[in-house]
Design an enzyme around this catalytic site. Structure first.
Site, PDB file in Angstrom:
ATOM      1  N   GLU A  28       0.732  -1.249   0.001  1.00 53.69           N
ATOM      2  CA  GLU A  28      -0.091   0.020   0.003  1.00 53.69           C
ATOM      3  C   GLU A  28       0.818   1.159  -0.088  1.00 53.69           C
ATOM      4  O   GLU A  28       0.552   2.249  -0.594  1.00 53.69           O
ATOM      5  CB  GLU A  28      -1.004   0.103   1.313  1.00 53.69           C
ATOM      6  N   ASP A  39      -8.283   7.769  -4.734  1.00 61.63           N
ATOM      7  CA  ASP A  39      -8.146   6.382  -5.156  1.00 61.63           C
ATOM      8  C   ASP A  39      -9.525   5.761  -5.452  1.00 61.63           C
ATOM      9  O   ASP A  39     -10.403   5.871  -4.455  1.00 61.63           O
ATOM     10  CB  ASP A  39      -7.442   5.388  -4.073  1.00 61.63           C
ATOM     11  N   ASN A 114      -8.360  -5.202   0.278  1.00 73.90           N
ATOM     12  CA  ASN A 114      -8.605  -4.652  -0.910  1.00 73.90           C
ATOM     13  C   ASN A 114      -9.719  -4.526  -1.677  1.00 73.90           C
ATOM     14  O   ASN A 114      -9.981  -3.421  -2.258  1.00 73.90           O
ATOM     15  CB  ASN A 114      -7.633  -5.334  -2.115  1.00 73.90           C
TER      16      ASN A 114
END
EC number: 3.2.1.17
Length: 139
Positions: A28, A39, A114
């Site tokens: 990350e 993001d 994720n």
């Protein structure tokens, strides 16, 4: 003998979890407090690039009385201990979503980190998992 085996198994699991967490952190942010970045349409912050909803789902560790959720999230995300606690809490909250899939703890942790609470069911999280797996060899 059974107690010794159980103790050794517990130590091994704890070690794998620490290794797995380190590899997620490296993937990350190179395990650095990098602040917040856009993001997929929202901010991701800190060591593990945690989004505000993820922080809320992990129980908002270290949030102070009177502190806004946004301020607590950004502060926690850039603190390695707090953000690691958040990732562990998130894993513990949602790991049952992956029961019966034959995945190890690290794979569940990585794919849910994720892809959200049911990330272990999402083929789009496989590349992320492969990157974590190649770092630690964890299952």
């Amino acid at each position: 003998m059974f107690v010794k085996s159980l103790l050794l198994l517990s130590v091994a699991i704890a070690y794998v979890s620490a290794d797995c967490l380190h590899c997620i952190c490296m993937r990350e942010s190179q395990c650095k407090p990098i602040g917040c970045h856009m993001d997929v349409g929202s901010l991701s912050c800190g060591y593990y690039q945690i989004k505000i909803g993820y922080y809320e789902d992990c129980g908002q560790p270290t949030k102070k009385s009177g502190e806004t959720t946004e301020a607590a999230w950004k502060r926690c995300a850039d603190d390695l201990s707090c953000s690691t606690t958040c990732v562990e809490n998130y894993y513990n909250r949602y790991k049952s979503q992956c029961n019966g899939l034959g995945m190890g703890a690290c794979q569940i942790m990585a794919r849910n980190h994720n892809g959200g609470p049911r990330g272990c069911h999402n083929a789009g999280t496989l590349a992320y998992w492969n990157g974590v797996h190649s770092c630690c060899g964890c299952s």
